[in-house]
Design a protein around this motif. Structure first.
Motif, short mmCIF file in Angstrom:
data_model
loop_
_atom_site.label_atom_id
_atom_site.label_comp_id
_atom_site.label_asym_id
_atom_site.label_seq_id
_atom_site.Cartn_x
_atom_site.Cartn_y
_atom_site.Cartn_z
N PHE A 155 0.83 -1.20 0.00
CA PHE A 155 0.00 0.00 0.00
C PHE A 155 0.87 1.26 0.00
CE2 PHE A 155 -3.75 -2.38 2.09
CZ PHE A 155 -4.29 -2.64 0.84
N THR A 156 1.95 1.23 0.77
CA THR A 156 2.85 2.39 0.83
C THR A 156 3.48 2.66 -0.53
OG1 THR A 156 3.33 1.81 3.14
CG2 THR A 156 4.78 3.40 2.08
N PHE A 157 3.87 1.59 -1.22
CA PHE A 157 4.45 1.74 -2.55
C PHE A 157 3.44 2.36 -3.52
CE2 PHE A 157 4.75 -0.36 -6.77
CZ PHE A 157 5.86 0.31 -7.24
N ILE A 158 2.19 1.89 -3.48
CA ILE A 158 1.16 2.43 -4.37
C ILE A 158 0.94 3.92 -4.09
CG2 ILE A 158 -1.29 2.31 -4.98
CD1 ILE A 158 -1.16 -0.68 -4.41
N LEU A 159 0.82 4.29 -2.82
CA LEU A 159 0.61 5.70 -2.47
C LEU A 159 1.82 6.55 -2.82
CD1 LEU A 159 -1.19 5.35 0.99
CD2 LEU A 159 -2.21 5.92 -1.22
N PHE A 163 1.48 9.79 -5.24
CA PHE A 163 1.87 11.13 -4.81
C PHE A 163 3.25 11.54 -5.35
CE2 PHE A 163 -1.23 9.98 -1.51
CZ PHE A 163 -2.06 11.09 -1.57
N ARG A 164 3.77 10.77 -6.30
CA ARG A 164 5.02 11.08 -6.98
C ARG A 164 6.21 11.20 -6.03
NH1 ARG A 164 3.05 15.63 -11.46
NH2 ARG A 164 1.48 14.30 -12.47
N MET A 165 6.16 10.42 -4.98
CA MET A 165 7.32 10.34 -4.09
C MET A 165 8.33 9.31 -4.59
SD MET A 165 5.42 10.51 -0.38
CE MET A 165 6.97 10.41 0.50
N GLU A 166 7.88 8.46 -5.48
CA GLU A 166 8.74 7.42 -6.02
C GLU A 166 8.49 7.32 -7.52
OE1 GLU A 166 10.03 2.78 -5.19
OE2 GLU A 166 9.03 3.98 -3.68
N ARG A 167 9.57 7.33 -8.28
CA ARG A 167 9.47 7.21 -9.72
C ARG A 167 9.39 5.74 -10.12
NH1 ARG A 167 14.05 11.61 -11.77
NH2 ARG A 167 13.08 13.46 -10.84
N LEU A 168 8.56 5.48 -11.11
CA LEU A 168 8.33 4.10 -11.55
C LEU A 168 8.67 3.98 -13.03
CD1 LEU A 168 7.29 1.37 -10.55
CD2 LEU A 168 5.02 2.01 -11.40
N ASP A 169 9.81 3.36 -13.30
CA ASP A 169 10.25 3.09 -14.66
C ASP A 169 10.05 1.60 -14.93
OD1 ASP A 169 11.36 2.99 -17.13
OD2 ASP A 169 13.33 3.77 -16.55
N ILE A 170 9.00 1.29 -15.70
CA ILE A 170 8.62 -0.11 -15.89
C ILE A 170 9.71 -0.89 -16.62
CG2 ILE A 170 6.83 -1.62 -16.87
CD1 ILE A 170 4.86 0.58 -16.58
N LYS A 178 8.74 -4.63 -7.97
CA LYS A 178 7.80 -3.95 -7.07
C LYS A 178 6.36 -4.15 -7.51
CE LYS A 178 10.89 -0.25 -5.47
NZ LYS A 178 11.12 1.21 -5.44
N ILE A 179 6.11 -4.02 -8.82
CA ILE A 179 4.75 -4.20 -9.33
C ILE A 179 4.29 -5.64 -9.12
CG2 ILE A 179 3.33 -4.16 -11.41
CD1 ILE A 179 5.08 -1.89 -12.45
N ALA A 180 5.16 -6.60 -9.43
CA ALA A 180 4.81 -8.01 -9.25
C ALA A 180 4.58 -8.32 -7.77
CB ALA A 180 5.91 -8.89 -9.82
#
Length: 392
Positions: A155-159, A163-170, A178-180
């Motif tokens: 849940f923390t990762f999703i939030l 809120f753009r606190m963590e960048r997600l480069d697929i 992380k997604i898996a």
């Protein structure tokens, strides 16, 4: 008088710390003269490493006891709203003492934005997080609630992404992990909510007319209601960590901030209790579990455990501390079987395994990113050093 009390408490903590170090060395059958050779750096490194492991296991045991004690007090008829108020009141006192001991020189000013954040910390932590946790604990089991708590990092990762606190480069391996991990953990939580299955472990003897071999979808209304309450509770706690991350950057005094957020939680929970629980008898504490539960929650969990976590995170980082979270689920399962007589079903076990696998996938991704960043910093330092040498 105040200085003498503070000096006494500080010396007491130093004595406890020394006793813990001695216990660690004795547990590993090391001779006592090793303690005298404090100048040996290898001994100091070993001591620090063992201390972090011992403190992490200690925190897991404290959290396991928190689930058991809370469940017993709620089953004895204690109001969940009153339990939240008293627990945060004791937590305010415990963390205030620690703040006086270790953050007396804090000169950070409390601004309006910090007060606003403290209000939301109290709202998310006490009113939503803890109240719904106790409500969900009443309708489910301690093992299920402890296993579901491992979904908080997801849940923390999703939030954090929202809120753009963590960048997600697929395209990166760490982002894919992380997604898996998040999807696997969510799938495990849904599985353990909707599917119960056969009894795998039970403290009670099974009667002959009870079917053990037939699995079924578990659609009990109270169980699903409690599961949804736990979902919202852990989502609120994940939002609590997000707001806490924002606030700690503006007010770099973690123990004082914890005390202030507990104070806000006490005030907000008191207003909530006055509205929802009108019985004066609900506020009465007796010399039994109804007194032990708030003291344990406030002093042991919010006070001692939070301080121990701070020490571990300072030495090993948050990933190391979070990696020990599943051990609390194992301890809760054992205590739930022995003390509460709970049963472990196939759905709970399978769901817990998936949640833990998802948790470790996220932790691996985080550790992988940290290693990459460290290597990049080292390479940039070497490149800068070589350029400086060539210029000379």
């Amino acid at each position: 008088m105040q200085d003498s009390i503070i000096r006494f408490l500080r010396n007491l903590l130093i004595y406890i710390d020394s006793a813990l170090e001695l216990a660690v060395f004795q547990a590993h059958s090391l001779p006592l003269y090793v303690l005298i050779k404090a100048s040996d750096p290898r001994r100091l490194i070993m001591l620090k490493a063992l201390k972090s492991y011992m403190l992490s296991i200690f925190c897991s045991c404290c959290y396991a006891g928190y689930n058991i004690v809370s469940k017993v007090s709620l089953d004895k008829g204690m109001s969940r709203y009153v339990l939240v108020v008293y627990a945060h009141a004791f937590a305010t006192l415990a963390t205030a003492v620690l703040a006086i001991l270790f953050e007396r020189k804090n000169k950070s000013k409390i601004t309006k934005s910090i007060l606003r954040d403290i209000f939301f910390l109290g709202l998310l932590g006490a009113v939503l997080g803890r109240t719904l946790f106790f409500a969900g604990l009443e309708y489910t089991s301690t093992t299920f609630a402890s296993a579901m708590a491992n979904i908080i990092p997801s849940f923390t990762f999703i939030l954090a992404v929202v809120f753009r606190m963590e960048r997600l480069d697929i395209s990166k391996l760490s982002a894919q992990a992380k997604i898996a991990g998040t999807l696997v953990a969510l799938g495990g939580a849904i599985l353990s909510t909707l599917y119960k299955g056969i009894v795998i472990i039970s403290a009670h003897r099974r009667h002959g007319n009870q079917t053990d071999g037939i699995s079924k979808v578990f659609l009990d209304g109270n169980w699903i209601k409690g599961s949804l309450m736990l979902f919202i509770s852990y989502l609120s706690l994940a939002a609590f960590f997000i707001v806490q991350t924002w606030t700690i950057k503006k007010y770099p005094a973690p123990i004082t901030l914890t005390s202030l957020s507990c104070l806000a939680g006490t005030l907000l929970a008191s207003i909530m209790t006055a509205i929802l629980d009108h019985k004066p008898a609900s506020w009465r504490l007796s010399w039994n579990i109804t007194l032990l539960a708030p003291i344990y929650s406030g002093i042991v969990v919010f006070g001692i455990t939070v301080y121990a976590q701070t020490l571990v995170i300072r030495e090993k980082g948050p990933v190391f501390m979070t990696a020990f979270r599943p051990s609390s689920t194992v301890i809760v399962a054992i205590l739930g079987l022995l003390i509460l007589g709970e049963e472990l079903h196939l759905g709970e076990i399978l769901g817990s395994i998936l949640i833990v696998l998802g948790l470790y996938a996220i932790l691996w991704a985080k550790a992988y990113e940290n290693r990459r960043k460290s290597l990049e910093i080292m390479e940039s330092d070497r490149a800068g050093g070589s350029e400086t040498t060539m210029e000379k």
